[in-house]
Enzyme design. Structure first.
Site, PDB file in Angstrom:
ATOM      1  N   HIS A  77      37.628  31.680  45.872  1.00 60.99           N
ATOM      2  CA  HIS A  77      36.829  30.640  46.535  1.00 60.99           C
ATOM      3  C   HIS A  77      37.713  29.520  47.095  1.00 60.99           C
ATOM      4  O   HIS A  77      37.330  28.352  47.091  1.00 60.99           O
ATOM      5  CB  HIS A  77      35.789  30.045  45.579  1.00 60.99           C
ATOM      6  CG  HIS A  77      34.786  31.044  45.067  1.00 60.99           C
ATOM      7  ND1 HIS A  77      33.576  31.258  45.677  1.00 60.99           N
ATOM      8  CD2 HIS A  77      34.823  31.898  44.016  1.00 60.99           C
ATOM      9  CE1 HIS A  77      32.903  32.189  45.008  1.00 60.99           C
ATOM     10  NE2 HIS A  77      33.648  32.592  43.997  1.00 60.99           N
ATOM     11  N   ASN A 150      26.273  32.213  43.887  1.00 65.89           N
ATOM     12  CA  ASN A 150      26.695  32.886  45.111  1.00 65.89           C
ATOM     13  C   ASN A 150      25.494  33.086  46.026  1.00 65.89           C
ATOM     14  O   ASN A 150      24.363  32.803  45.633  1.00 65.89           O
ATOM     15  CB  ASN A 150      27.292  34.262  44.790  1.00 65.89           C
ATOM     16  CG  ASN A 150      28.736  34.181  44.285  1.00 65.89           C
ATOM     17  OD1 ASN A 150      29.418  33.175  44.478  1.00 65.89           O
ATOM     18  ND2 ASN A 150      29.184  35.233  43.634  1.00 65.89           N
ATOM     19  N   HIS A 341      31.942  23.950  37.088  1.00 64.47           N
ATOM     20  CA  HIS A 341      32.069  24.688  35.824  1.00 64.47           C
ATOM     21  C   HIS A 341      30.668  25.072  35.334  1.00 64.47           C
ATOM     22  O   HIS A 341      29.847  24.176  35.100  1.00 64.47           O
ATOM     23  CB  HIS A 341      32.772  23.795  34.807  1.00 64.47           C
ATOM     24  CG  HIS A 341      32.992  24.445  33.472  1.00 64.47           C
ATOM     25  ND1 HIS A 341      32.849  25.796  33.251  1.00 64.47           N
ATOM     26  CD2 HIS A 341      33.365  23.921  32.281  1.00 64.47           C
ATOM     27  CE1 HIS A 341      33.110  26.066  31.989  1.00 64.47           C
ATOM     28  NE2 HIS A 341      33.422  24.944  31.373  1.00 64.47           N
TER      29      HIS A 341
HETATM   30 FE1  HDD Z   1      33.771  32.127  39.518  1.00 64.36          FE
HETATM   31  C1  HDD Z   1      35.304  29.639  41.188  1.00 64.36           C
HETATM   32  C2  HDD Z   1      30.969  31.718  41.498  1.00 64.36           C
HETATM   33  C3  HDD Z   1      32.330  34.919  38.081  1.00 64.36           C
HETATM   34  C4  HDD Z   1      36.361  32.338  37.383  1.00 64.36           C
HETATM   35  N1  HDD Z   1      33.248  30.919  41.054  1.00 64.36           N
HETATM   36  C5  HDD Z   1      34.019  29.955  41.597  1.00 64.36           C
HETATM   37  C6  HDD Z   1      33.320  29.295  42.652  1.00 64.36           C
HETATM   38  C7  HDD Z   1      32.086  29.886  42.747  1.00 64.36           C
HETATM   39  C8  HDD Z   1      32.048  30.906  41.732  1.00 64.36           C
HETATM   40  C9  HDD Z   1      30.989  29.546  43.718  1.00 64.36           C
HETATM   41  C10 HDD Z   1      33.871  28.181  43.531  1.00 64.36           C
HETATM   42  C11 HDD Z   1      33.393  26.838  43.088  1.00 64.36           C
HETATM   43  C12 HDD Z   1      33.909  25.788  44.054  1.00 64.36           C
HETATM   44  O1  HDD Z   1      33.383  25.711  45.171  1.00 64.36           O
HETATM   45  O2  HDD Z   1      34.861  25.098  43.670  1.00 64.36           O
HETATM   46  N2  HDD Z   1      32.035  33.159  39.786  1.00 64.36           N
HETATM   47  C13 HDD Z   1      30.990  32.764  40.577  1.00 64.36           C
HETATM   48  C14 HDD Z   1      29.858  33.621  40.320  1.00 64.36           C
HETATM   49  C15 HDD Z   1      30.245  34.521  39.367  1.00 64.36           C
HETATM   50  C16 HDD Z   1      31.603  34.225  39.032  1.00 64.36           C
HETATM   51  C17 HDD Z   1      28.520  33.477  40.994  1.00 64.36           C
HETATM   52  C18 HDD Z   1      29.460  35.630  38.740  1.00 64.36           C
HETATM   53  C19 HDD Z   1      28.166  35.625  38.617  1.00 64.36           C
HETATM   54  N3  HDD Z   1      34.272  33.418  38.037  1.00 64.36           N
HETATM   55  C20 HDD Z   1      33.527  34.464  37.559  1.00 64.36           C
HETATM   56  C21 HDD Z   1      34.166  35.048  36.389  1.00 64.36           C
HETATM   57  C22 HDD Z   1      35.318  34.301  36.177  1.00 64.36           C
HETATM   58  C23 HDD Z   1      35.360  33.298  37.222  1.00 64.36           C
HETATM   59  C24 HDD Z   1      33.645  36.223  35.593  1.00 64.36           C
HETATM   60  C25 HDD Z   1      36.349  34.440  35.109  1.00 64.36           C
HETATM   61  C26 HDD Z   1      36.123  34.929  33.912  1.00 64.36           C
HETATM   62  N4  HDD Z   1      35.558  31.207  39.369  1.00 64.36           N
HETATM   63  C27 HDD Z   1      36.458  31.426  38.378  1.00 64.36           C
HETATM   64  C28 HDD Z   1      37.644  30.501  38.445  1.00 64.36           C
HETATM   65  C29 HDD Z   1      37.289  29.586  39.655  1.00 64.36           C
HETATM   66  C30 HDD Z   1      35.971  30.183  40.140  1.00 64.36           C
HETATM   67  C31 HDD Z   1      38.951  31.214  38.529  1.00 64.36           C
HETATM   68  C32 HDD Z   1      38.326  29.438  40.746  1.00 64.36           C
HETATM   69  C33 HDD Z   1      38.302  27.996  41.150  1.00 64.36           C
HETATM   70  C34 HDD Z   1      37.491  27.340  40.149  1.00 64.36           C
HETATM   71  O3  HDD Z   1      37.022  28.263  39.255  1.00 64.36           O
HETATM   72  O4  HDD Z   1      37.271  26.151  40.076  1.00 64.36           O
HETATM   73  O5  HDD Z   1      37.783  29.781  37.269  1.00 64.36           O
END
Ligand code: HDD
Length: 711
Positions: A77, A150, A341
């Site tokens: 993202h 999403n 978060h």
């Molecule tokens: Fe995630 C970012 C949505 C599963 C780990 N995620 C992130 C963002 C969105 C989502 C919209 C961007 C937020 C922003 O604009 O800053 N993610 C989802 C959805 C998931 C999902 C809808 C499943 C239903 N994500 C998911 C899993 C993991 C992560 C299973 C790890 C175990 N996601 C992250 C992250 C991020 C992230 C690596 C990257 C940047 C952030 O968190 O701030 O921690």
């Protein structure tokens, strides 16, 4: 008017942020330590032609700061666009939740929303085929609530331990960092073809949902099942939905690829401009409500994030609206530094045991630390709670808060016991006491093993053109692979979803449909597992079709914020330009005059008509429809201009509305659609209302079936 309106709606959070705003108007240039700078053009040197001196503290500070301007982009993202606004419930939801922001229809809660693509880097195109992130930060009076969702209601994997594998597979390949912002490559499909649990999500990702016309025209989903908790402590399962007021619309794949070249900031610009023009994007918050007693009523598991609850089984109740009414002042400070978060929740909400959600609760705090560099990331203005924050956490990198007093521990007597715990009646958060008695195991419930029935439900619920787009997308993506065995394995998975789909894709790939999918197809099982138990199965869906899953029946009664090109050349009739332009603008659309060159064209009555764009600086893919205004001379000149003819052919190919004013019809004879008719090709009587209806209808997708034209 727009700016003024935005200014009056400026909310509490905006006021809070203003404490940190820097405005250099009428101010001296200074160092970071407040010293006024007299020369910002030259370094300090030993003589005009001599070497620079180490003591130049002004240069040292400036370059030091510049050298550290970048922070790591988000692992996923990374590419995002955001806006401020507010959320307001329609009525009190107190019977289901004690959350204050949902209890009072007169309360507006400030929000900051960040939309994103998943796979690409920060500078990648907006128009990649990808899932879009839809993350909403509610600055509630009881603390921050982040709904991090999403634009697709399900996910690729069931357990978060697979998330790094999924992301490594979709990101550019590690040896050559190719391709950028694209899933059409070997590693992604290698992984997917071995993960049948992705089948449902893949249907969505290969559908037009992953090519939104606008961020303002996307649905949003919380995906996981959450809990509402009311004042009596009663828990109810909830699924969150965002429903856009403008309907759900997408572009064509050929169009998306061209937009990526013409305007890689297409979505970002569209969101920014809509808000600047006062056309504030709006969504309704919807919930599906499932009483605890119904937890096991469905043939799928409510904890399985690869499943949705069809709206026919549990209708979506619309409980409030969200309006985005202010663009950020500074991209980095707000859009880049905002930290979402799923674990940021407030009293009245709680989690379920969805294994994907549980892993996310652990992951996001980690990410903020490596990206923003400090455990004090909550003190960055955009992340700050509007509810007061008091605790005994202290110090750390870049600490902003100056804590008074001598105690930073609890219990204490010196500090009068403060800060003290809140009782439930005082708004203290307490987790829902869900009874759990279970062995500690690394395993997945058999109730998660139906990987195909909802993929089939999704495919069956699509209109014919939507189904064709899925076939085309799969054929494109799998066609890009260099390993034939991955193609074959993937077609094997498709046979489990729909035999016709598998056959069509196989035909496009020039391969035979495998007799049976490869076995064992689920590589996601533990090394010494009972293979039978983990095998993917196709269960029975309760319904065969769900209208809500298709975009065909979406809102199609407005042309608000649509962009219409008027093709003009010398000899155009000014009165017709004005008439049709006014009629479209009255409905909320914007009109741009496009001509062979910039400047002005001479109208039929010899006046100068200013133009907005030339064929060099714009393209048909950046518009929703085209009008060729009346004027035989103008039409004749355009007919002789290959760029004008290409513009029309291309807009026809992408199934958009095309209208010709009186005398301009002759131009059609130069195009590939000469002599054709459909409801998107308009001339003659009642032109304006028919044109408006066709634009509101978004696309005449049926056109593609028989009349693809070269463009
Ligand atoms: Fe995630 C970012 C949505 C599963 C780990 N995620 C992130 C963002 C969105 C989502 C919209 C961007 C937020 C922003 O604009 O800053 N993610 C989802 C959805 C998931 C999902 C809808 C499943 C239903 N994500 C998911 C899993 C993991 C992560 C299973 C790890 C175990 N996601 C992250 C992250 C991020 C992230 C690596 C990257 C940047 C952030 O968190 O701030 O921690």
């Amino acid at each position: 008017m727009a700016k003024k309106q935005a200014a009056t709606i400026k909310n509490k959070k905006a006021i809070d942020l203003e404490k940190n705003v820097s405005d250099a108007t009428d101010q001296f240039l200074t160092t970071n330590h407040g010293v006024r700078i007299q020369d910002n053009q030259n370094t300090l040197k030993a003589g005009e032609r001599g070497p620079s001196l180490l003591e130049d503290f002004i240069f040292r500070e400036k370059i030091f700061h510049f050298d550290h301007e970048r922070i790591p982009e988000r692992i996923v993202h990374a590419r995002g666009s955001a806006a401020h606004g507010y959320f307001q419930p329609y009525k009190s939801m107190a019977d289901l939740t004690k959350a204050g922001f949902l209890s009072d229809p007169n309360r507006q809660t400030p929000v900051f929303v960040r939309f994103s693509t998943v796979a690409g880097s920060r500078g990648s195109t907006d128009m990649a085929r990808d899932v879009r992130g839809f993350a909403v930060k509610f600055y509630t009076d009881e603390g921050i609530f982040d709904l991090v969702g999403n634009n697709i209601p399900v996910f690729f994997i069931q357990d978060s331990i697979k998330f790094p594998d999924l992301i490594h597979a979709v990101k550019p390949e590690p040896h050559n960092e190719i391709p950028q912002a694209a899933s059409a490559h070997d590693t992604f499909w290698d992984f997917i073809s071995l993960m049948p649990e992705s089948a449902h999500m893949i249907m969505w990702a290969m559908s037009d949902r992953s090519l939104p016309r606008s961020l303002r025209m996307m649905e949003g989903f919380g995906i996981h099942t959450y809990r509402f908790i009311n004042a009596k402590g009663v828990s109810t399962f909830i699924k969150f939905h965002w429903k856009p007021k403008l309907g759900v619309h997408s572009v064509a794949w050929d169009e998306a690829q061209k937009i990526s070249g013409m305007d890689p900031d297409f979505h970002r610009r569209d969101l920014w401009e809509a808000i600047e023009n006062g056309s504030f994007p709006e969504w309704e918050l919807g919930i599906q409500v499932i009483p605890e007693k119904d937890e096991h009523k469905f043939p799928f598991d409510l904890l399985d994030p690869t499943k949705l609850i069809p709206e026919e089984l549990v209708p979506v109740q619309r409980i409030g609206k969200m309006v985005l009414n202010r663009n950020p002042d500074n991209f980095f400070a707000e859009t880049e530094q905002v930290a979402f978060h799923p674990g940021h929740i407030v009293p009245g909400l709680d989690f379920t045991n969805d294994p994907l959600l549980q892993g996310r609760l652990f992951s996001y705090t980690d990410t903020q630390l490596s990206r923003l560099g400090s455990s004090n990331f909550h003190e960055i203005p955009i992340n700050r709670s509007v509810a007061p924050v008091h605790n005994n956490q202290r110090d750390g990198h870049m600490r902003q808060t100056v804590n008074r007093g001598t105690t930073s521990y609890q219990p204490n007597s010196i500090g009068g016991g403060c800060p003290y715990q809140a009782m439930l009646s005082e708004g203290g958060f307490s987790s829902y006491p869900e009874p759990i008695a279970a062995p500690k195991v690394r395993a997945r419930s058999v109730s998660f093993s139906d990987h195909f029935s909802q993929a089939t439900l999704f495919f069956n619920s699509q209109s014919k053109p939507e189904q064709q787009h899925i076939i085309d997308a799969l054929s494109f993506e799998l066609g890009k692979l260099t390993y034939p065995e991955i193609r074959k394995r993937m077609v094997g998975i498709l046979t489990q979803i729909d035999k016709g789909l598998a056959a069509s894709v196989a035909a496009n790939l020039g391969i035979a449909v495998p007799e049976a999918p490869e076995k064992p197809i689920n590589q996601g099982m533990p090394a010494d597992a009972d293979a039978e138990k983990y095998e993917s199965k196709k269960g029975k869906s309760v319904i065969d079709k769900s209208e809500a899953l298709s975009m065909a029946g979406t809102i199609k009664d407005t042309i608000a914020t649509r962009k219409i090109a008027f093709l003009v050349a010398d000899g155009v009739q000014a009165t017709d330009v004005a008439l049709v332009k006014t009629a479209l603008e009255k409905e909320g659309a914007t009109v741009e005059l496009v001509a062979p060159k910039l400047g002005a064209v001479a109208t039929a009555d010899k006046a100068a008509q200013a133009v907005d764009k030339s064929f060099l600086t714009t393209a048909s893919v950046l518009y929703d429809a085209v009008y060729v205004p009346a004027g035989a001379d103008s039409a004749k000149k355009l007919a002789a201009d290959p760029d004008a003819v290409h513009f029309l052919n291309e807009i026809f190919r992408h199934c958009k509305a095309i209208a010709f004013g009186q005398g301009a019809e002759s131009l059609a004879s130069q195009t590939y659609f000469a002599g054709k008719t459909d409801e998107g090709l308009i001339q003659g009587k009642d032109l304006v209302p028919r044109f408006i209806k066709a634009i509101a209808g978004h696309r005449v997708w049926e056109r593609e079936a028989s009349r693809k034209v070269p463009a």
